[in-house]
Design a protein around this motif. Structure first.
Motif, mmCIF file in Angstrom:
data_model
loop_
_atom_site.group_PDB
_atom_site.id
_atom_site.type_symbol
_atom_site.label_atom_id
_atom_site.label_comp_id
_atom_site.label_asym_id
_atom_site.label_seq_id
_atom_site.Cartn_x
_atom_site.Cartn_y
_atom_site.Cartn_z
ATOM 1 N N VAL A 644 0.597 -1.199 0.212
ATOM 2 C CA VAL A 644 -0.122 -0.080 0.063
ATOM 3 C C VAL A 644 1.136 1.369 -0.039
ATOM 4 C CG1 VAL A 644 -1.563 1.299 1.441
ATOM 5 C CG2 VAL A 644 -2.102 -0.874 1.161
ATOM 6 N N LYS A 645 1.835 1.272 0.898
ATOM 7 C CA LYS A 645 2.841 2.458 0.980
ATOM 8 C C LYS A 645 3.582 2.730 -0.511
ATOM 9 C CE LYS A 645 6.495 4.407 3.935
ATOM 10 N NZ LYS A 645 7.604 4.571 2.796
ATOM 11 N N SER A 646 3.958 1.724 -1.002
ATOM 12 C CA SER A 646 4.846 1.961 -2.402
ATOM 13 C C SER A 646 3.741 2.429 -3.452
ATOM 14 C CB SER A 646 5.392 0.394 -2.753
ATOM 15 O OG SER A 646 6.266 0.050 -1.754
ATOM 16 N N PHE A 647 2.528 1.830 -3.483
ATOM 17 C CA PHE A 647 1.550 2.283 -4.487
ATOM 18 C C PHE A 647 1.105 3.657 -4.308
ATOM 19 C CE2 PHE A 647 0.057 -2.372 -5.415
ATOM 20 C CZ PHE A 647 0.974 -2.355 -6.361
ATOM 21 N N VAL A 648 0.830 3.952 -3.112
ATOM 22 C CA VAL A 648 0.411 5.533 -2.653
ATOM 23 C C VAL A 648 1.656 6.411 -2.971
ATOM 24 C CG1 VAL A 648 0.219 7.075 -0.853
ATOM 25 C CG2 VAL A 648 -0.935 4.971 -0.791
ATOM 26 N N GLU A 649 3.006 5.992 -2.749
ATOM 27 C CA GLU A 649 4.176 7.126 -3.084
ATOM 28 C C GLU A 649 4.351 6.916 -4.710
ATOM 29 O OE1 GLU A 649 7.119 5.403 -0.718
ATOM 30 O OE2 GLU A 649 6.626 6.342 1.134
ATOM 31 N N LEU A 650 3.952 5.606 -5.339
ATOM 32 C CA LEU A 650 4.136 5.961 -6.761
ATOM 33 C C LEU A 650 3.127 6.727 -7.386
ATOM 34 C CD1 LEU A 650 4.421 2.036 -7.880
ATOM 35 C CD2 LEU A 650 6.111 4.022 -8.213
ATOM 36 N N HIS A 651 1.943 7.075 -6.785
ATOM 37 C CA HIS A 651 1.171 8.127 -7.177
ATOM 38 C C HIS A 651 1.335 9.527 -6.757
ATOM 39 C CE1 HIS A 651 -1.552 4.448 -7.962
ATOM 40 N NE2 HIS A 651 -2.140 5.244 -8.938
ATOM 41 N N GLY A 652 2.708 9.534 -6.101
ATOM 42 C CA GLY A 652 3.226 10.930 -5.644
ATOM 43 C C GLY A 652 2.440 11.389 -4.305
ATOM 44 N N GLY A 653 1.849 10.364 -3.498
ATOM 45 C CA GLY A 653 1.117 10.712 -2.303
ATOM 46 C C GLY A 653 1.726 10.388 -1.119
ATOM 47 N N ASN A 654 1.330 10.559 -0.033
ATOM 48 C CA ASN A 654 1.990 10.226 1.284
ATOM 49 C C ASN A 654 0.879 9.263 2.246
ATOM 50 O OD1 ASN A 654 3.045 12.897 0.501
ATOM 51 N ND2 ASN A 654 4.452 12.165 1.820
ATOM 52 N N ILE A 655 1.384 8.504 3.125
ATOM 53 C CA ILE A 655 0.685 7.702 3.936
ATOM 54 C C ILE A 655 1.063 7.652 5.196
ATOM 55 C CG2 ILE A 655 1.655 5.743 3.245
ATOM 56 C CD1 ILE A 655 -0.898 4.123 3.550
ATOM 57 N N TRP A 656 0.005 7.826 6.369
ATOM 58 C CA TRP A 656 0.670 7.831 7.766
ATOM 59 C C TRP A 656 -0.601 7.287 8.435
ATOM 60 C CZ3 TRP A 656 -0.912 11.904 5.101
ATOM 61 C CH2 TRP A 656 -1.975 12.731 5.492
ATOM 62 N N PHE A 657 -0.584 7.246 9.746
ATOM 63 C CA PHE A 657 -1.686 6.740 10.712
ATOM 64 C C PHE A 657 -1.414 7.167 11.935
ATOM 65 C CE2 PHE A 657 2.005 3.595 11.313
ATOM 66 C CZ PHE A 657 2.015 3.538 12.762
ATOM 67 N N GLU A 658 -2.490 6.954 12.599
ATOM 68 C CA GLU A 658 -2.612 7.233 14.228
ATOM 69 C C GLU A 658 -3.360 5.974 14.622
ATOM 70 O OE1 GLU A 658 -5.394 10.633 14.442
ATOM 71 O OE2 GLU A 658 -4.060 11.880 13.422
ATOM 72 N N SER A 659 -2.623 5.506 16.067
ATOM 73 C CA SER A 659 -3.362 4.525 16.742
ATOM 74 C C SER A 659 -3.309 4.691 18.169
ATOM 75 C CB SER A 659 -2.681 3.468 16.052
ATOM 76 O OG SER A 659 -3.238 1.781 16.542
#
Length: 675
Positions: A644-659
């Motif tokens: 998921v992280k790799s695909f998001v970054e390939l699109h030029g986006g960022n991913i993070w979370f809170e827990s």
């Protein structure tokens, strides 16, 4: 004699002569000769592999010569500076009597003795050039070359022309005028009382004794005049001290060294001294001067520093990485042997030179990539930033280098310069490629039987092979479930190998996020119903379209939503939201800095078990699973979130979370807006 030096060769000779004429020390003179080796049009650059600069100890007779500078490219057995030679110890010197250049053929030259071949080391070809300054003998230059290509007439004529200027420079370096300038500076320092000055005649009898010498050693001047300098030396060193003074007088050279001295009180002193010839009229040596300072309290510290320096140099030379460092003035302060091996750039021609000289040498070697030039250009003037990357070179053999550069700081925070490190990663990359190819091959081979297994299992479950009895249907459900798990695992592994090898191509289109979310959720309706979980979708109408690969976006959403369901207990809630973000103030507090705006923010929230703080840093690592999920035997490979992280970054986006443990998790990712 016909002039063979034309065009670029003459231009290079002019440049070389200027550098040689400007040399003010023997080391600088040798460096100027080495840095301006001939580069003609019919051969590759011919740089000497060994170069020895000798100075005559007499003005008119080439009987005795002393080595004043020496360098060797490959051998550690560099001729020692200060060694004296004559025709008995180096028979090759007899050729100087004729005043002509002698072309040597190394091991095949019958004119050479064994002693001569030791001087030439492993050289296949060589030159012996007499250095004359007018009618005065200045010295000689010995050049050895390991190349099989012999010295042709053009190269010989080039070195002969260079030798004429070298002879004059060699004589001027040793002249009374030069020594007078040095003596003037030293006398100026003595007047301030920091240094003790002693002058002796050529035989070592004291003729002058400064007040600072009296303060240092305790002897009044009347007790020292016409006394031998051995008065100050330990008994075992007395003869050695006198011989050192005679050598300085005879060879007319300056020497710096540490020595033991005994004061009148009997105290043993460590002194740091400089010995230099004292000239009278007509350039005649009339004595030897000594300038010394008490070094006793600093000697242990100096020894410790020297040992530390030796250790660091040994480490630099022993490391497999190529290392070069620039100081704050953009000059090369060190380069190890691996740097020379990797890039084919001799260290002697780099250390002490500016980065512009380094860049010129990089450009002069067509086998070095432009990327190396760009690395030095971009980072050499940067005192703050760090950078890293890959580099492919083909010098002697093909190498893939992983490089890193960062500023170097002292303990107090001041910047000392910039370090460049190049590591040979060729074997590692080849091993990674082979591993990726192997995993990809195995995964593809697994998909074929799994596809058949799934197809026939689905047919049986649909009743196409006849009615199923109760226990048989349960067994088939287990087979169907595990077949799907295997197919999912194989697909994940294939995605990972494609991502590693850079073989993922995005087929972007303008996509309505509502439709994409519906496609991701539809196959999971039965799972939510079975766990009595609530799914809430909040995607506003009129939300801008996103510029994405639809299949990859569905894969991202499917992974995040299925994870939320997996780690959320019965009766829990999963909420999927999307927002159009224009200003940074609209972002969650946990958002990373410097996000690209405007964009679409998608979030998946759950009311599940949460993730403990100590496990959060590794959550996107491949094959990582939290101890809690393993303990509860929740199915999974640990690949989903990394994909998921790799695909998001390939699109030029960022991913993070809170827990928060027992209060659920929230995953956020951004997508670019179409158009």
């Amino acid at each position: 004699m016909e002039n063979l030096l034309t065009g670029d060769v003459l231009s290079q000779l002019f440049s070389a002569n200027r550098a040689v004429a400007d040399a003010s020390t023997h080391a600088m003179l040798l460096e100027a000769i080495l840095d301006n080796a001939i580069d003609d049009s019919h051969a590759s650059t011919i740089r000497p592999d060994r170069c020895v600069l000798l100075k005559t100890t007499q003005e008119r007779s080439p009987t005795d010569f002393v080595i004043v500078a020496a360098w060797d490219c490959l051998s550690e057995k560099v001729p020692a500076v200060g060694t004296v030679y004559n025709v008995q110890t180096l028979p090759i010197l007899r050729f100087l009597a004729g005043g002509e250049t002698v072309v040597l053929r190394g091991a095949a030259d019958t004119r050479l003795s064994d002693l001569d071949r030791v001087m030439l080391a492993e050289a296949t070809n060589g030159l012996l050039l007499p250095l004359r300054a007018g009618r005065r003998w200045a010295g000689a230059l010995i050049i050895g070359m390991r190349s099989e290509t012999p010295f042709d007439a053009t190269r010989v004529q080039y070195y002969e022309a260079l030798a004429d200027v070298s002879a004059l420079s060699l004589y001027n370096i040793s002249s009374a005028t030069q020594v007078a300038r040095v003596s003037s500076l030293l006398n100026s320092l003595i007047e301030h009382g920091h240094y003790a000055q002693i002058v002796t005649d050529p035989n070592g009898l004291i003729t002058d004794w400064s007040p600072a010498a009296e303060a240092l050693y305790g002897y009044p001047i009347e007790h020292t005049i016409n006394k031998p300098l051995s008065l100050l030396a330990p008994e075992a060193d007395a003869e050695t001290v006198l011989e050192q003074y005679r050598t300085v007088a005879r060879e007319q050279r300056t020497v710096q060294q540490q020595a033991k001295r005994i004061a009148q009180s009997g105290q043993m002193l460590d002194v740091l001294m400089t010995l230099y010839p004292v000239y009278g009229r007509s350039d005649t040596v009339i004595g030897v001067g000594e300038i010394s300072i008490d070094h006793s309290d600093r000697a242990p510290l100096q020894d410790a520093i020297q040992k530390e320096r030796d250790h660091l140099e040994a480490i630099l030379e022993a490391t497999n990485d190529a290392i070069i460092m620039l100081d704050i003035d953009r000059r090369v302060v060190t380069a190890n042997i691996q740097f020379e091996n990797f890039f084919g750039l001799p260290r002697y021609s780099l250390v002490g030179r500016t980065v512009d000289d380094l860049l010129r040498q990089v450009q002069s070697k067509p086998e070095l990539p432009n990327a190396l030039y760009n690395i030095f250009v971009t980072l050499s003037g940067d005192d703050y930033g760090s950078a890293a990357g890959d580099l492919e070179i083909e010098v002697n053999s093909r190498r893939i280098l992983v490089w890193y550069s960062a500023p170097v700081h002292a303990h107090e925070g001041t910047t000392l310069g910039r370090l460049f490190v190049f590591r040979d990663a060729t074997q590692e990359r080849e091993a990674d490629r082979m591993k990726t190819d192997f995993v990809s091959l195995v995964s593809h081979e697994l998909r074929t039987p799994l596809t058949s297994l799934k197809g026939f299992t689905d047919l049986i479950m649909d009743g196409d092979a006849g009615p199923l009895e109760g226990p048989v249907r349960e067994y088939m459900k287990i087979i169907q479930f595990n077949t799907d798990r295997l197919i999912s695992l194989v697909n994940d592994i294939l995605d990972v190998t494609r991502l590693e090898s850079g073989h993922i191509d995005l087929r972007r289109t303008s996509v309505d996020l509502t439709d994409a979310a519906a496609s991701a959720v539809a196959p999971m309706r039965l799972i939510f119903e079975g766990k009595q979980q609530s799914l809430v979708m909040h995607i506003p109408k009129g939300l801008p379209l996103v510029w994405v690969d639809l299949s990859r976006l569905i894969q991202i959403l499917t992974n995040l939503i299925s994870n939320a369901s997996k780690y959320t207990p019965t009766d829990g809630t999963i909420r999927v939201e999307a927002r159009h973000i224009v200003e940074a103030a609209d972002l969650p507090a946990s958002a990373p800095p410097s996000l690209k705006l405007p964009m679409i923010l998608v979030s998946v929230h759950d009311t599940g078990m949460g993730i403990a703080p100590e496990h959060q840093a590794q959550l996107f690592t491949r094959f990582y699973r939290t101890p809690t999920s393993v303990k509860r035997q929740l199915a999974g490979t640990g690949l989903g979130l990394s994909i998921v992280k790799s695909f998001v970054e390939l699109h030029g986006g960022n991913i993070w979370f809170e827990s928060e443990v027992d209060h659920g998790s929230s995953f956020y990712f951004t997508l670019p807006i179409a158009g």
